[in-house]
Design a protein around this motif. Structure first.
Motif, PDB file in Angstrom:
ATOM      1  N   UNK A 161      18.846  26.799  -4.624  1.00 20.42           N
ATOM      2  CA  UNK A 161      19.325  27.340  -3.347  1.00 20.42           C
ATOM      3  C   UNK A 161      18.243  28.167  -2.662  1.00 20.42           C
ATOM      4  N   UNK A 162      17.628  29.045  -3.429  1.00 22.85           N
ATOM      5  CA  UNK A 162      16.562  29.894  -2.878  1.00 22.85           C
ATOM      6  C   UNK A 162      15.369  29.038  -2.446  1.00 22.85           C
ATOM      7  N   UNK A 163      14.987  28.086  -3.290  1.00 22.03           N
ATOM      8  CA  UNK A 163      13.841  27.237  -2.975  1.00 22.03           C
ATOM      9  C   UNK A 163      14.088  26.424  -1.702  1.00 22.03           C
ATOM     10  N   UNK A 164      15.258  25.782  -1.610  1.00 11.73           N
ATOM     11  CA  UNK A 164      15.565  24.963  -0.432  1.00 11.73           C
ATOM     12  C   UNK A 164      15.566  25.804   0.846  1.00 11.73           C
ATOM     13  N   UNK A 165      16.064  27.031   0.767  1.00 16.08           N
ATOM     14  CA  UNK A 165      16.071  27.913   1.944  1.00 16.08           C
ATOM     15  C   UNK A 165      14.647  28.314   2.320  1.00 16.08           C
ATOM     16  N   UNK A 166      13.852  28.730   1.335  1.00 16.46           N
ATOM     17  CA  UNK A 166      12.480  29.175   1.611  1.00 16.46           C
ATOM     18  C   UNK A 166      11.590  28.057   2.156  1.00 16.46           C
ATOM     19  N   UNK A 167      11.750  26.861   1.607  1.00 17.84           N
ATOM     20  CA  UNK A 167      10.884  25.755   2.009  1.00 17.84           C
ATOM     21  C   UNK A 167      11.308  25.152   3.357  1.00 17.84           C
ATOM     22  N   UNK A 168      12.509  25.500   3.814  1.00 19.22           N
ATOM     23  CA  UNK A 168      12.960  25.020   5.120  1.00 19.22           C
ATOM     24  C   UNK A 168      13.835  23.784   5.049  1.00 19.22           C
ATOM     25  N   UNK A 169      14.191  23.351   3.859  1.00 19.64           N
ATOM     26  CA  UNK A 169      15.020  22.152   3.709  1.00 19.64           C
ATOM     27  C   UNK A 169      16.436  22.357   4.233  1.00 19.64           C
ATOM     28  N   UNK A 170      17.010  23.535   3.998  1.00 16.60           N
ATOM     29  CA  UNK A 170      18.387  23.798   4.420  1.00 16.60           C
ATOM     30  C   UNK A 170      18.564  23.628   5.934  1.00 16.60           C
ATOM     31  N   UNK A 185       0.833  -1.184   0.000  1.00 19.62           N
ATOM     32  CA  UNK A 185       0.000   0.000   0.000  1.00 19.62           C
ATOM     33  C   UNK A 185       0.870   1.237   0.000  1.00 19.62           C
ATOM     34  N   UNK A 186       0.709   2.115  -1.008  1.00 24.38           N
ATOM     35  CA  UNK A 186       1.540   3.317  -1.046  1.00 24.38           C
ATOM     36  C   UNK A 186       1.158   4.306   0.048  1.00 24.38           C
ATOM     37  N   UNK A 187       2.151   4.992   0.543  1.00 27.72           N
ATOM     38  CA  UNK A 187       1.930   6.063   1.498  1.00 27.72           C
ATOM     39  C   UNK A 187       1.967   7.340   0.677  1.00 27.72           C
ATOM     40  N   UNK A 188       0.813   7.971   0.471  1.00 32.29           N
ATOM     41  CA  UNK A 188       0.755   9.117  -0.425  1.00 32.29           C
ATOM     42  C   UNK A 188       1.216  10.390   0.260  1.00 32.29           C
ATOM     43  N   UNK A 189       1.852  11.236  -0.534  1.00 29.95           N
ATOM     44  CA  UNK A 189       2.324  12.544  -0.104  1.00 29.95           C
ATOM     45  C   UNK A 189       3.165  12.477   1.167  1.00 29.95           C
ATOM     46  N   UNK A 190       3.938  11.410   1.306  1.00 24.32           N
ATOM     47  CA  UNK A 190       4.816  11.240   2.450  1.00 24.32           C
ATOM     48  C   UNK A 190       6.008  12.172   2.329  1.00 24.32           C
ATOM     49  N   UNK A 191       6.547  12.554   3.426  1.00 28.88           N
ATOM     50  CA  UNK A 191       7.818  13.256   3.567  1.00 28.88           C
ATOM     51  C   UNK A 191       7.775  14.735   3.251  1.00 28.88           C
ATOM     52  N   UNK A 192       7.875  15.125   1.997  1.00 28.47           N
ATOM     53  CA  UNK A 192       8.070  16.532   1.680  1.00 28.47           C
ATOM     54  C   UNK A 192       7.070  17.427   2.398  1.00 28.47           C
ATOM     55  N   UNK A 193       5.792  17.237   2.157  1.00 25.88           N
ATOM     56  CA  UNK A 193       4.817  18.138   2.775  1.00 25.88           C
ATOM     57  C   UNK A 193       4.618  17.835   4.258  1.00 25.88           C
ATOM     58  N   UNK A 194       4.869  16.601   4.670  1.00 25.28           N
ATOM     59  CA  UNK A 194       4.655  16.232   6.064  1.00 25.28           C
ATOM     60  C   UNK A 194       5.789  16.670   6.990  1.00 25.28           C
ATOM     61  N   UNK A 195       6.961  16.912   6.430  1.00 24.15           N
ATOM     62  CA  UNK A 195       8.110  17.301   7.239  1.00 24.15           C
ATOM     63  C   UNK A 195       8.359  18.798   7.259  1.00 24.15           C
ATOM     64  N   UNK A 196       7.643  19.522   6.418  1.00 27.75           N
ATOM     65  CA  UNK A 196       7.861  20.962   6.289  1.00 27.75           C
ATOM     66  C   UNK A 196       6.611  21.733   6.686  1.00 27.75           C
ATOM     67  N   UNK A 197       6.778  22.996   7.010  1.00 30.33           N
ATOM     68  CA  UNK A 197       5.654  23.841   7.395  1.00 30.33           C
ATOM     69  C   UNK A 197       4.874  24.273   6.165  1.00 30.33           C
ATOM     70  N   UNK A 198       3.563  24.197   6.240  1.00 29.78           N
ATOM     71  CA  UNK A 198       2.697  24.546   5.112  1.00 29.78           C
ATOM     72  C   UNK A 198       2.949  25.970   4.624  1.00 29.78           C
ATOM     73  N   UNK A 200       5.117  29.693   0.497  1.00 33.13           N
ATOM     74  CA  UNK A 200       6.024  30.788   0.132  1.00 33.13           C
ATOM     75  C   UNK A 200       7.018  30.354  -0.942  1.00 33.13           C
ATOM     76  N   UNK A 201       7.583  29.177  -0.769  1.00 37.40           N
ATOM     77  CA  UNK A 201       8.594  28.689  -1.709  1.00 37.40           C
ATOM     78  C   UNK A 201       7.985  28.412  -3.080  1.00 37.40           C
ATOM     79  N   UNK A 202       6.814  27.791  -3.117  1.00 30.81           N
ATOM     80  CA  UNK A 202       6.141  27.488  -4.389  1.00 30.81           C
ATOM     81  C   UNK A 202       5.765  28.792  -5.093  1.00 30.81           C
ATOM     82  N   UNK A 203       5.296  29.759  -4.323  1.00 30.23           N
ATOM     83  CA  UNK A 203       4.926  31.064  -4.890  1.00 30.23           C
ATOM     84  C   UNK A 203       6.150  31.775  -5.479  1.00 30.23           C
TER      85      UNK A 203
END
Length: 134
Positions: free
Chosen positions: A52-61, A20-33, A38-41
């Protein structure tokens, strides 16, 4: 490509025999909505994606190495252990269903920045290094 899902699916090994696949795991579940939004916008316009800008904005860095690996696994839709060019094109969709596809030029630039060994795909260590580079 027809039938492209609006989000990536991550199938995790489990102790049961059902895959059974776990949908939308990780990326959206580990980061703040709010950070994701903001990053997608910020990269909404074609040609505006800067990893670099995207990773910083989304909180990955700011994430731990373990959590960065979980995000990598969500982007690695075919679970090959690598992010190939085709998966990279849809990277923004792994963060938000309304994320756009990267242009061919953006995809190639992203791959070139990350693919340090020149094999045409991004390994987990290459991804982690790219996320945490200055």
């Amino acid at each position: 490509m027809t039938g492209v899902p609006l989000h990536l699916t991550l199938s995790l090994p489990s102790s049961s025999s059902s895959n059974t696949p776990v949908t939308e795991m990780a990326a959206k579940d580990l980061l703040k909505a709010d950070d994701i939004k903001k990053a997608i916008e910020a990269v909404k316009a074609v040609g505006s994606f800067d990893h670099k800008k995207f990773f910083a904005l989304v909180g990955l860095k700011a994430m731990s190495a373990d959590n960065v690996k979980k995000v990598f696994q969500a982007i690695d839709a075919d679970l090959s252990g690598f992010i190939e060019e085709e998966e990279l094109k849809f990277v923004l969709k792994s963060f938000a269903a309304d994320g756009r596809d990267l242009s061919d030029a953006e995809t190639k630039a992203f791959l070139k920045a990350a693919d340090k060994d020149g094999d045409g795909k991004i390994g987990i260590d290459e991804f982690a290094a790219l996320v945490h580079e200055a």
